[in-house]
Design an enzyme around this catalytic site. Structure first.
Site, PDB file in Angstrom:
ATOM      1  N   GLY A  11       0.823  -1.212   0.000  1.00  0.00           N
ATOM      2  CA  GLY A  11       0.000   0.000   0.000  1.00  0.00           C
ATOM      3  C   GLY A  11       0.853   1.256   0.000  1.00  0.00           C
ATOM      4  O   GLY A  11       2.066   1.213  -0.235  1.00  0.00           O
ATOM      5  N   ASP A  43       4.662  -7.938  -9.046  1.00  0.00           N
ATOM      6  CA  ASP A  43       3.770  -7.401 -10.080  1.00  0.00           C
ATOM      7  C   ASP A  43       3.108  -6.099  -9.635  1.00  0.00           C
ATOM      8  O   ASP A  43       2.988  -5.150 -10.420  1.00  0.00           O
ATOM      9  CB  ASP A  43       2.735  -8.446 -10.508  1.00  0.00           C
ATOM     10  N   ASP A  66       5.631 -15.882  -6.258  1.00  0.00           N
ATOM     11  CA  ASP A  66       4.637 -16.785  -6.851  1.00  0.00           C
ATOM     12  C   ASP A  66       4.690 -16.832  -8.377  1.00  0.00           C
ATOM     13  O   ASP A  66       3.742 -17.265  -9.021  1.00  0.00           O
ATOM     14  CB  ASP A  66       3.223 -16.453  -6.362  1.00  0.00           C
TER      15      ASP A  66
END
Ligand SMILES: Nc1ncnc2c1ncn2[C@@H]1O[C@H](COP(=O)(O)OP(=O)(O)O)[C@@H](O)[C@H]1O
Ligand SMILES: O=P(O)(O)OC[C@H]1O[C@](O)(COP(=O)(O)O)[C@@H](O)[C@@H]1O
Length: 497
Positions: free
Chosen positions: A181, A206, A236
């Site tokens: 954030g 990402d 991931d």
């Protein structure tokens, strides 16, 4: 002067900047055709002409290298296997040192920030950017931004020197700290501008690359001579285009360790009960070996949870969907199942999360991170901007942000790599041949990409309804180790001993 066909100097939008192909990449139509630049709009993949000689030419360490400098025209093809007469596909700018650079060393004021979740290797990238800038380019002003994107406007900064970063690659985490954030584009660019920073290195997944792309647009809008380089990390494996990233992935940890009897990932829906289901396989395995290890990747089996449990639309501070802990739920289902069958088992459930994310990187990732960092430094010094660096078909390239944020990488369960895993664990595929064959005319994707696997989901749902068909009893308690998360099995196994 840079005369790359992908960096046409023909159109100038302002006297300061040259206008470039928006993707730093181009697509050819047939093998014999000249490259056709795509989207020749107002995107600028580089600052103005590189005019200064690269200081590397005087570096004794590199003087032995033949053809050390990369030709500015060199590109890396995204598709390397192409059918006769088919389109050649997209090409990216090849990474590496240029003969001429855009920045004079003493004018560079660089900063480095790490964002998002931790990943082994972050410190190595920080170290190698700092050392690369110092030792290869004689750049001495490098600032560490603490605490992720919000650190640009809310936290302290640390001056980074080779001495400060000398040993950090031996430690997990990131010496700069990270956060989710807090991405406020305007405040971030204000801070870059106020501090007089002209090279920004952004390390993250990402989400981070999406954030970098927005900052890049704002920098362009303000007409600042600031380069932005993204260095991809992902736990991931969801960043597209690049061959691989640093970090750990359940599938690769499984393949590497050979200790795992069953690896469950989100891309491969599975079912618990009935023939070919997970319970049947566990029972078979326990009877054969007396023990087993199951690895559950984050997000695996979410679809098995009932609607009520699944109704969770919560997000973390960065907007990532918060996933349910299927591991605990499945552990209970396995226990219940074998209790009902009067077969005693001893199941241990471990969710390692940050035990995995915060370990130091391994040898191979250290070398890989070094290459990423050096490629980013070479690109930034040459004045290229708005790119994520990474290997494409084995060669490092500068990939425009747009390309790495437009889609998400997924494991393709009809690819050979997943077949290798199934072969190594002997677990069921939870599929029928006819599910896999599907449409024979379907083009096999060359890179791992999002593919609709809804027929698999339908089949998994069907099998989930099936009930137990046999009863059996056993006296021993064969152990099961259920490992959740993006697993680093060495750590887990070591913790078990
Ligand atoms: N679409 C977006 N636009 C701008 N910033 C974003 C976007 N997505 C994520 N970010 C920011 O990028 C940072 C890292 O994102 P996150 O999803 O937590 O981690 P990761 O980069 O590892 O995927 C956070 O500070 C987040 O606010
Ligand atoms: O482990 P944490 O901090 O709870 O974060 C979980 C998030 O990180 C991820 O595993 C992604 O990792 P990255 O930070 O490498 O992108 C997401 O799938 C998930 O939303």
């Amino acid at each position: 002067m840079d005369s790359s066909p992908i960096s046409s100097s023909a159109s100038l939008s302002t006297p300061k900047f040259r206008c470039f192909d928006p993707t730093n990449s181009y697509t050819t139509t047939t093998p014999n055709h000249t490259p056709i630049p795509r989207h020749r709009n107002n995107y600028k993949g580089t600052l103005a002409n590189s005019t200064y000689p690269n200081p590397l030419q005087d570096n004794p360490a590199y003087s032995v290298v033949k053809q050390y400098f990369v030709n500015v025209d060199d590109t890396v093809a995204q598709r390397i296997v192409v059918a006769k007469d088919s389109p050649r596909g997209t090409h990216f700018r090849r990474a590496g040192p240029r003969q001429k650079v855009y920045f004079e060393s003493e004018d560079v004021h660089a900063c480095i920030v790490t964002c998002g979740g931790l990943c082994p290797g972050l410190n190595t990238v920080i170290r190698e950017i700092v050392c690369g800038l110092y030792h290869m380019y004689g750049v001495h002003k490098v600032l560490g931004i603490e605490g992720g994107y919000r650190g640009f406007y809310a936290r302290n900064t640390i001056p980074l020197t080779p001495k400060v970063v000398n040993d950090i690659h031996k430690r997990g985490g990131t010496i700069l700290g990270s956060s989710r954030g807090g991405h406020d584009t305007s405040k971030i660019v204000d801070s870059i501008q106020d501090r007089g920073i002209n090279q920004v290195y952004i390390i993250g997944g990402d989400g981070t690359q999406k954030g970098a792309s927005v900052i890049f647009e704002e920098i362009r809008r303000r007409g600042l001579k600031v380069v932005l380089a993204g260095i991809p990390k992902t736990i991931d494996n969801d960043i597209p285009v690049i061959d691989k990233s640093f970090g750990f992935i359940a599938m690769y940890a499984t393949l590497a360790s050979r200790d795992v009897d069953c690896c469950l990932i989100p891309e491969s829906p599975f079912y618990l009960e009935g023939p070919g289901g997970l319970f049947e396989y566990i029972e078979k395995r326990l009877k054969e070996h007396g023990h087993m290890v199951i690895v559950m990747a984050e997000g695996a089996g979410q679809e098995l949870l009932s609607e009520s449990i699944r109704a969770n639309d919560q997000q973390d501070a960065s907007g990532n969907k918060l996933l349910n802990d299927v591991g605990l739920w499945i552990s209970q289902r396995i226990k219940d199942h074998f209790k009902k069958r009067k077969m005693a088992i001893n199941l241990k459930y471990i969710d390692p999360t940050y035990m995995i994310r915060a370990v130091p990187s391994n040898a191979s990732d250290n070398v890989y991170c070094t290459l990423l960092a050096h490629s980013a430094v070479h690109g930034a010094m040459a004045g290229y901007t708005g790119f994520t660096v990474g290997p494409v078909n084995g060669r490092h390239a500068y990939i425009p942000f747009r390309r790495v944020i437009e889609t998400q990488n997924k494991v393709v369960i009809t690819d050979r790599m997943w077949a290798r895993l199934l072969c190594s664990t002997n677990q069921p595929s939870f599929l029928d041949h006819k599910d896999v064959v599907g449409d024979e005319n379907e083009e096999v994707p060359q890179i791992q990409s999002i593919n609709g696997e809804n027929h698999l989901e339908a089949r998994a749902t069907k099998h989930r309804e099936l009930k137990d068909v046999t009863e059996d009893t056993r006296e021993e308690e064969p152990p099961i180790l259920l490992v959740n998360g993006n697993s680093h099995l060495e750590t887990i196994m070591a913790n078990q001993k």
